[in-house]
Structures are given as structure tokens and as C-alpha cells.
Design a protein around this motif. Structure first.
Motif, PDB file in Angstrom:
ATOM      1  N   GLN A  27       0.851  -1.193   0.000  1.00  0.00           N
ATOM      2  CA  GLN A  27       0.000   0.000   0.000  1.00  0.00           C
ATOM      3  C   GLN A  27       0.888   1.245   0.000  1.00  0.00           C
ATOM      4  N   CYS A  60      -2.724   4.741  -3.353  1.00  0.00           N
ATOM      5  CA  CYS A  60      -3.811   5.380  -2.622  1.00  0.00           C
ATOM      6  C   CYS A  60      -3.385   6.761  -2.132  1.00  0.00           C
ATOM      7  N   ARG A  89      -8.204   6.797   0.745  1.00  0.00           N
ATOM      8  CA  ARG A  89      -8.326   6.183   2.064  1.00  0.00           C
ATOM      9  C   ARG A  89      -8.956   7.175   3.047  1.00  0.00           C
ATOM     10  N   CYS A  91      -9.591   9.271   6.187  1.00  0.00           N
ATOM     11  CA  CYS A  91      -8.792   9.862   7.265  1.00  0.00           C
ATOM     12  C   CYS A  91      -9.731  10.505   8.295  1.00  0.00           C
ATOM     13  N   MET A 107      -2.075   9.226   9.436  1.00  0.00           N
ATOM     14  CA  MET A 107      -2.449   7.912   8.926  1.00  0.00           C
ATOM     15  C   MET A 107      -1.478   6.816   9.396  1.00  0.00           C
ATOM     16  N   GLU A 109       0.207   6.906  12.301  1.00  0.00           N
ATOM     17  CA  GLU A 109       0.188   6.827  13.768  1.00  0.00           C
ATOM     18  C   GLU A 109       1.617   6.748  14.315  1.00  0.00           C
ATOM     19  N   ASN A 112       3.041   2.702  12.244  1.00  0.00           N
ATOM     20  CA  ASN A 112       2.635   2.319  10.897  1.00  0.00           C
ATOM     21  C   ASN A 112       1.956   0.940  10.892  1.00  0.00           C
ATOM     22  N   PRO A 113       0.836   0.793  11.597  1.00  0.00           N
ATOM     23  CA  PRO A 113       0.209  -0.532  11.736  1.00  0.00           C
ATOM     24  C   PRO A 113      -0.355  -1.087  10.435  1.00  0.00           C
ATOM     25  N   HIS A 114      -0.698  -0.218   9.474  1.00  0.00           N
ATOM     26  CA  HIS A 114      -1.268  -0.678   8.204  1.00  0.00           C
ATOM     27  C   HIS A 114      -0.206  -0.906   7.124  1.00  0.00           C
ATOM     28  N   HIS A 115       1.074  -0.738   7.479  1.00  0.00           N
ATOM     29  CA  HIS A 115       2.192  -1.032   6.586  1.00  0.00           C
ATOM     30  C   HIS A 115       2.125  -0.225   5.280  1.00  0.00           C
ATOM     31  N   TYR A 116       2.118   1.080   5.441  1.00  0.00           N
ATOM     32  CA  TYR A 116       2.088   1.975   4.278  1.00  0.00           C
ATOM     33  C   TYR A 116       3.506   2.297   3.807  1.00  0.00           C
ATOM     34  N   GLN A 173       1.271  -9.965  17.427  1.00  0.00           N
ATOM     35  CA  GLN A 173       0.094 -10.592  16.838  1.00  0.00           C
ATOM     36  C   GLN A 173      -0.099 -12.008  17.367  1.00  0.00           C
TER      37      GLN A 173
END
Length: 255
Positions: A27, A60, A89, A91, A107, A109, A112-116, A173
Motif C-alpha cells: 500500500q 492510494c 483512504r 482519514c 495515517m 500513527e 505504521n500498523p497498516h504497513h504503508y 500478533q
């Protein structure tokens, strides 16, 4: 030069895959400055980005980045057209837009939990992103897309994990999944009793038996009468009473 650049990119991507759990499709958050540089250098982002990163990508942006290009006017009209082709995306600034640099930082944080991946030419944004561990940076130099080397913050974060001072995202995880399996509440650390599913049991055999009829004379069912017909009276009782009177009458001797 191109082969050397590709090898360096492959090494950097492997670093993020192994240490920060990045997976395809990658992403990539893009702002208006990157689109403007791509337009000037005649770079086709949709075609060249997957080739350079050697994998599937999702391009994105955010609503704030689009609003920023609208306010800047006709000078960045071409960059706006390019940016509109990408996924938007959601926001936290939908009602009150903020500058694109501030939006992209929010976005990501803290970890970077969503691995952008982030593609930008903004130096202020780049400085802020290098303080967050696990953020791959993309920019354009000399008509080519370049993936920056891991920042010092990312290297220090990985070293701390190797020394046991921190827990990696993959380990976090696995810990969460183990807690869920054991029914441990993440906030309070208390075990929650799992609801046991009731097994389907067969019915009680005694309840399936037919009810025994009570001893005694059964009452005859009443006959249904059709409309217009009078109901016939039963004379069984009267006959019985007549027989009883005859038996109880005294016998008179004959003369």
C-alpha cells in the motif's frame, strides 16, 4: 546503474518484510508533490511502481491531499488529475481538511500498523516520517523512482527487538491470538469463561411412552349432530333405572 538500483530496492524491501511484516500488495500513500514530480519527469506511476518494487501495489491517497491540490489552483491541475485516479483512504479530517503532510503523518500513527509506503517530495513530511519506525519512503530523483534506505529509527527499533528490549509486530500478533484462544482479556488480563456449547441430547425415553388410560368406564364420545336435527337422548340410564325398580319390587304370592 539500473541493476544496482533494483538490487538495493530488493534488499530494502526484504528488510521491511522480515522485520516489519510487510506483505503484497504494498500500500503506497501518495501526495500531490510526488504526482507533480512524476508529471514533470514523464513517469507513469501505475506502470513503473510495480516493476520497481517487484510486486503488486495499491496506489492510494487521502481526501486532504486532494483538497490541498484544489486550493493551490491551476498550477497543479495535472497533478490533481493523476492523484484522483488512485484509491482514497478514509482519514480523520473528512469534515475539516488539514495539510497533506499532517494528514499522512496521522495515517501512520506511531508504528505504521497498516504497513504503508509513502511517496512524497515534501522534505518536512520526510523528516517526520523518518522518526516513525517501519516506514519505507519513495521519491523521484533524476527521472527515476527511488526507495530510500531504512531510517536510523527503523534500524534502532530492529536492534532493540533483537536484544529483547522490544516485541516485534509479528510476536505481538501471536501473543494477541494466544490470549484470544485462552480467553484472557487484553485490558484487565483476566480470563473470561468461554461459553460451552450444549450438546444435542436425545429425548428422555420415559417421556416418549404412551400415557396409560385410567381404569373405569370410558365415556362414550358425543355424536355430532348436523344442523337442523334434534339431538337424541340416551335412554341407557332410564332402562337401567327401570330394571332396578323391577328387581327391588316385592314378590306377591299367588292365591
Amino acid at each position: 546503474m539500473k541493476i544496482k538500483r533494483q538490487k538495493q530496492a530488493k534488499k530494502t524491501i526484504s528488510f521491511y518484510k522480515y522485520n516489519f511484516n510487510f506483505r503484497e500488495p504494498f500500500q503506497i500513500l501518495i501526495d500531490g508533490t510526488f504526482c507533480q514530480a512524476a508529471l514533470k519527469n514523464k513517469i507513469q506511476i501505475k506502470e513503473q511502481m510495480p516493476k520497481y518494487l517487484m510486486g503488486e501495489v495499491q496506489l492510494c491517497t487521502t481526501n486532504c491531499a486532494l483538497k490541498e491540490l484544489e486550493t493551490l489552483g491551476k498550477q497543479l491541475y495535472g497533478a490533481k488529475i493523476i492523484l484522483q485516479r488512485f484509491q482514497v483512504r478514509r482519514c480523520a479530517h473528512f469534515k475539516d481538511p488539514v495539510p497533506a503532510s499532517e494528514c499522512l503523518l496521522s495515517m501512520l500513527e506511531e508504528t505504521n500498523p497498516h504497513h504503508y509506503f509513502v511517496a512524497t517530495q515534501d522534505h518536512t513530511l520526510t523528516t517526520g516520517l523518518k522518526k516513525i519506525p517501519g516506514v519505507p519512503l519513495l521519491y523521484i530523483i533524476l527521472n527515476t523512482i527511488v526507495l530510500d534506505k531504512p531510517s536510523q529509527t527503523s534500524l534502532d527499533h530492529v536492534q532493540a527487538i533483537q536484544l529483547g528490549e522490544l516485541v516485534s509486530p509479528a510476536q505481538q500478533q501471536s501473543i494477541r491470538s494466544m490470549k484470544e484462544e485462552q480467553g484472557i482479556d487484553q485490558k484487565n488480563g483476566e480470563k473470561r469463561g468461554k461459553k460451552r456449547k450444549r450438546k444435542q441430547s436425545n429425548p428422555n425415553p420415559l417421556s416418549c411412552l404412551k400415557k396409560k388410560k385410567k381404569k373405569g368406564v370410558p365415556t362414550p364420545p358425543l355424536k355430532k349432530t348436523e344442523q337442523g336435527e334434534k339431538r337424541k337422548r340416551s335412554r341407557h340410564k332410564k332402562q337401567k333405572t327401570e330394571q332396578g325398580e323391577n328387581m327391588s319390587a316385592p314378590v306377591v304370592p299367588s292365591t
